[in-house]
Design an enzyme around this catalytic site. Structure first.
Site, PDB file in Angstrom:
ATOM      1  N   LYS A  33       3.765   5.822  15.328  1.00  0.00           N
ATOM      2  CA  LYS A  33       3.145   7.055  14.881  1.00  0.00           C
ATOM      3  C   LYS A  33       3.763   8.238  15.621  1.00  0.00           C
ATOM      4  O   LYS A  33       3.971   8.175  16.832  1.00  0.00           O
ATOM      5  CB  LYS A  33       1.630   7.027  15.155  1.00  0.00           C
ATOM      6  CG  LYS A  33       0.873   5.988  14.341  1.00  0.00           C
ATOM      7  CD  LYS A  33       0.784   6.388  12.876  1.00  0.00           C
ATOM      8  CE  LYS A  33      -0.072   5.413  12.079  1.00  0.00           C
ATOM      9  NZ  LYS A  33      -0.162   5.777  10.661  1.00  0.00           N
ATOM     10  N   THR A  34       4.054   9.301  14.905  1.00  0.00           N
ATOM     11  CA  THR A  34       4.556  10.519  15.516  1.00  0.00           C
ATOM     12  C   THR A  34       3.709  11.687  15.015  1.00  0.00           C
ATOM     13  O   THR A  34       2.840  11.524  14.153  1.00  0.00           O
ATOM     14  CB  THR A  34       6.025  10.775  15.145  1.00  0.00           C
ATOM     15  OG1 THR A  34       6.106  11.061  13.737  1.00  0.00           O
ATOM     16  CG2 THR A  34       6.891   9.573  15.459  1.00  0.00           C
ATOM     17  N   GLN A  56      -7.151 -13.898   1.940  1.00  0.00           N
ATOM     18  CA  GLN A  56      -6.075 -14.190   2.883  1.00  0.00           C
ATOM     19  C   GLN A  56      -6.123 -15.648   3.334  1.00  0.00           C
ATOM     20  O   GLN A  56      -5.081 -16.307   3.459  1.00  0.00           O
ATOM     21  CB  GLN A  56      -6.162 -13.271   4.103  1.00  0.00           C
ATOM     22  CG  GLN A  56      -4.991 -13.481   5.078  1.00  0.00           C
ATOM     23  CD  GLN A  56      -4.954 -12.433   6.176  1.00  0.00           C
ATOM     24  OE1 GLN A  56      -5.455 -11.329   6.005  1.00  0.00           O
ATOM     25  NE2 GLN A  56      -4.354 -12.778   7.292  1.00  0.00           N
ATOM     26  N   THR A 109       0.807  -1.220   0.000  1.00  0.00           N
ATOM     27  CA  THR A 109       0.000   0.000   0.000  1.00  0.00           C
ATOM     28  C   THR A 109       0.839   1.269   0.000  1.00  0.00           C
ATOM     29  O   THR A 109       0.313   2.362  -0.193  1.00  0.00           O
ATOM     30  CB  THR A 109      -0.932   0.017   1.219  1.00  0.00           C
ATOM     31  OG1 THR A 109      -0.147  -0.164   2.416  1.00  0.00           O
ATOM     32  CG2 THR A 109      -1.945  -1.118   1.141  1.00  0.00           C
ATOM     33  N   LYS A 120      -0.150   4.950  19.736  1.00  0.00           N
ATOM     34  CA  LYS A 120       0.062   3.828  18.827  1.00  0.00           C
ATOM     35  C   LYS A 120       1.520   3.779  18.410  1.00  0.00           C
ATOM     36  O   LYS A 120       2.111   4.782  18.031  1.00  0.00           O
ATOM     37  CB  LYS A 120      -0.838   3.960  17.603  1.00  0.00           C
ATOM     38  CG  LYS A 120      -0.799   2.735  16.695  1.00  0.00           C
ATOM     39  CD  LYS A 120      -1.797   2.853  15.558  1.00  0.00           C
ATOM     40  CE  LYS A 120      -1.774   1.623  14.668  1.00  0.00           C
ATOM     41  NZ  LYS A 120      -2.718   1.733  13.541  1.00  0.00           N
ATOM     42  N   HIS A 146       5.244  -2.697  11.186  1.00  0.00           N
ATOM     43  CA  HIS A 146       5.493  -3.986  10.526  1.00  0.00           C
ATOM     44  C   HIS A 146       6.713  -4.703  11.089  1.00  0.00           C
ATOM     45  O   HIS A 146       6.907  -5.896  10.845  1.00  0.00           O
ATOM     46  CB  HIS A 146       5.734  -3.773   9.020  1.00  0.00           C
ATOM     47  CG  HIS A 146       4.559  -3.216   8.279  1.00  0.00           C
ATOM     48  ND1 HIS A 146       4.497  -1.920   7.841  1.00  0.00           N
ATOM     49  CD2 HIS A 146       3.392  -3.797   7.898  1.00  0.00           C
ATOM     50  CE1 HIS A 146       3.354  -1.720   7.210  1.00  0.00           C
ATOM     51  NE2 HIS A 146       2.669  -2.836   7.241  1.00  0.00           N
ATOM     52  N   LYS A 201      -9.300  -0.405   9.960  1.00  0.00           N
ATOM     53  CA  LYS A 201      -9.518   0.818   9.192  1.00  0.00           C
ATOM     54  C   LYS A 201     -10.953   1.315   9.370  1.00  0.00           C
ATOM     55  O   LYS A 201     -11.900   0.528   9.399  1.00  0.00           O
ATOM     56  CB  LYS A 201      -9.252   0.575   7.697  1.00  0.00           C
ATOM     57  CG  LYS A 201      -7.802   0.190   7.398  1.00  0.00           C
ATOM     58  CD  LYS A 201      -6.859   1.312   7.765  1.00  0.00           C
ATOM     59  CE  LYS A 201      -5.417   0.913   7.552  1.00  0.00           C
ATOM     60  NZ  LYS A 201      -4.479   1.962   7.995  1.00  0.00           N
ATOM     61  N   HIS A 259       6.557   0.358   7.785  1.00  0.00           N
ATOM     62  CA  HIS A 259       6.838   1.239   8.906  1.00  0.00           C
ATOM     63  C   HIS A 259       7.115   0.410  10.149  1.00  0.00           C
ATOM     64  O   HIS A 259       7.069  -0.835  10.120  1.00  0.00           O
ATOM     65  CB  HIS A 259       5.698   2.240   9.121  1.00  0.00           C
ATOM     66  CG  HIS A 259       4.346   1.600   9.271  1.00  0.00           C
ATOM     67  ND1 HIS A 259       3.968   0.881  10.394  1.00  0.00           N
ATOM     68  CD2 HIS A 259       3.276   1.573   8.440  1.00  0.00           C
ATOM     69  CE1 HIS A 259       2.730   0.459  10.249  1.00  0.00           C
ATOM     70  NE2 HIS A 259       2.283   0.849   9.067  1.00  0.00           N
ATOM     71  N   ARG A 307     -10.053   1.585   1.993  1.00  0.00           N
ATOM     72  CA  ARG A 307      -8.741   1.973   1.486  1.00  0.00           C
ATOM     73  C   ARG A 307      -8.868   2.463   0.044  1.00  0.00           C
ATOM     74  O   ARG A 307      -9.689   1.968  -0.728  1.00  0.00           O
ATOM     75  CB  ARG A 307      -7.780   0.777   1.512  1.00  0.00           C
ATOM     76  CG  ARG A 307      -7.330   0.355   2.902  1.00  0.00           C
ATOM     77  CD  ARG A 307      -6.356  -0.797   2.760  1.00  0.00           C
ATOM     78  NE  ARG A 307      -5.942  -1.358   4.041  1.00  0.00           N
ATOM     79  CZ  ARG A 307      -4.871  -0.968   4.721  1.00  0.00           C
ATOM     80  NH1 ARG A 307      -4.132   0.011   4.242  1.00  0.00           N
ATOM     81  NH2 ARG A 307      -4.545  -1.542   5.867  1.00  0.00           N
ATOM     82  N   ASP A 362      -4.603  -7.993  15.152  1.00  0.00           N
ATOM     83  CA  ASP A 362      -5.801  -7.657  14.386  1.00  0.00           C
ATOM     84  C   ASP A 362      -6.044  -8.637  13.245  1.00  0.00           C
ATOM     85  O   ASP A 362      -7.119  -8.615  12.638  1.00  0.00           O
ATOM     86  CB  ASP A 362      -5.710  -6.229  13.849  1.00  0.00           C
ATOM     87  CG  ASP A 362      -4.531  -6.018  12.907  1.00  0.00           C
ATOM     88  OD1 ASP A 362      -3.546  -6.787  12.998  1.00  0.00           O
ATOM     89  OD2 ASP A 362      -4.594  -5.093  12.082  1.00  0.00           O
TER      90      ASP A 362
END
Length: 342
Positions: free
Chosen positions: A230-231, A170, A34, A227, A42, A77, A39, A81, A191
């Protein structure tokens, strides 16, 4: 895995341990294409694949989602997407590959990692045949109880039909990998639990003979509840083109005190006795542990030289009060500066 804190849920821990002890695991994690970089979120699953190979428990498979990315995973989400073109997905896939080579050894040996693309079997599927062969094994009633669907519907947010099909794809991935490569373990974030165990059930219904397992890692938050990864400026990317090694080093240097031990276990290769020593530091000494965490975590992704350069740059800038050539720079046209001053 347990000692370092990687395990959140497991479908059958006792028998999974036996397979690992016999070096019989073939484990995969899927990564959709995606974005042009993975990041920090992962990184946990990549580390799981690393330790699987390093401990010789089995063979890792990195599954690139060239097919599933065309559909979009609704897990976690709040909205659908954005659909990406095949060309964009392919470009992202190529950009993602480099980070895996930092942590896994690829090759043709029995323990060497392999990289696959689920577009190889998903793209040629005939829709009617897929519905007959695979879709008939799924209960819509049960699918609606899965978090990926239930949470969206409970909040009265639209769940498209194409996203609703994601868990079928999946699950089918797991069956294909089991048939083609003897895969017997799927790993992922917590998740993904519903999707993974659905794949186990589909394998049983479609005649996979060997035992299939599910193993998930926790979705990490910092001690303050933020989370992980994330920044204020966005995601903490693993590719240098999206985030410099210096900024990556700074992310880990700014770890909260309460998270240092946990992150040393999860995101470095340091031995446990050294981690315990660093975790026992108190007061201002904990900053030394944070610097080691930052350097070791950065070395994993960007290499030792760039990690040590980032550490040296930070030392000159923040401890010695010098301006360093290693600091990130941004070029601003003089005309824009003049506008700002006016």
């Amino acid at each position: 895995f347990t000692q370092r804190g990687f395990i959140h849920q497991c479908s059958d821990m006792e028998n999974l341990d036996k397979e690992a002890a016999a070096h019989k695991l073939v484990a995969y994690v899927g990564y959709d294409c995606t974005a042009p970089s993975l990041h920090v979120g992962h990184l946990l699953s990549i580390m799981m694949l690393h330790w699987l190979q390093a401990t010789q428990s089995g063979r890792p498979i990195t599954l690139m989602g060239g097919g599933t990315t065309r559909v979009g995973d609704p897990s976690g989400k709040d909205e659908t997407r954005q659909l990406r073109s095949i060309e964009e997905i392919e470009a992202n896939k190529q950009a993602l590959k480099g980070v895996f080579a930092r942590l896994l050894t690829f090759g043709d040996g029995a323990r060497d990692a392999i990289m696959l693309d689920n577009a190889d079997w998903l793209a040629p599927l005939n829709y009617i045949e897929f519905l007959r062969d695979v879709g008939r094994h799924f209960s819509v009633n049960r699918m609606l109880t899965m978090d990926s669907a239930k949470l969206r519907l409970d909040r009265e947010q639209e769940l498209s039909f194409i996203e609703f099909n994601y868990m079928l794809l999946q699950a089918y991935d797991y069956v294909e990998l089991a048939r083609r490569y003897g895969c017997n373990l799927q790993m992922g974030g917590s998740d993904q639990w519903g999707n993974i165990v659905t794949g186990i059930d589909l394998g049983r219904r479609m005649g996979v003979k060997h035992h299939l397992f599910a193993l998930t890692c926790p979705l990490l938050t910092t001690s303050s509840g933020a989370k992980m990864g994330k920044t204020a400026s966005g995601a903490v990317w693993l590719n240098e083109a999206q985030l410099s090694p210096y900024d990556y080093w700074q992310y880990w240097r700014n770890t909260e005190d309460a998270d240092v031990e946990r992150f040393l276990k999860l995101f470095t290769l340091m031995p446990m006795d050294e981690i315990e020593r660093l975790s026992a530091l108190q007061g201002s000494e904990i900053n030394e542990a944070k610097k080691i965490l930052a350097t070791e975590a950065t070395a994993l992704i960007h290499g030792r030289e760039k990690a040590e350069t980032a550490a040296a740059t930070a030392k000159k800038t923040f401890e010695q009060g010098q301006l360093s050539a290693g600091l990130p720079t941004v070029e601003v046209p003089r005309a824009d500066l003049n506008k700002g001053l006016g």
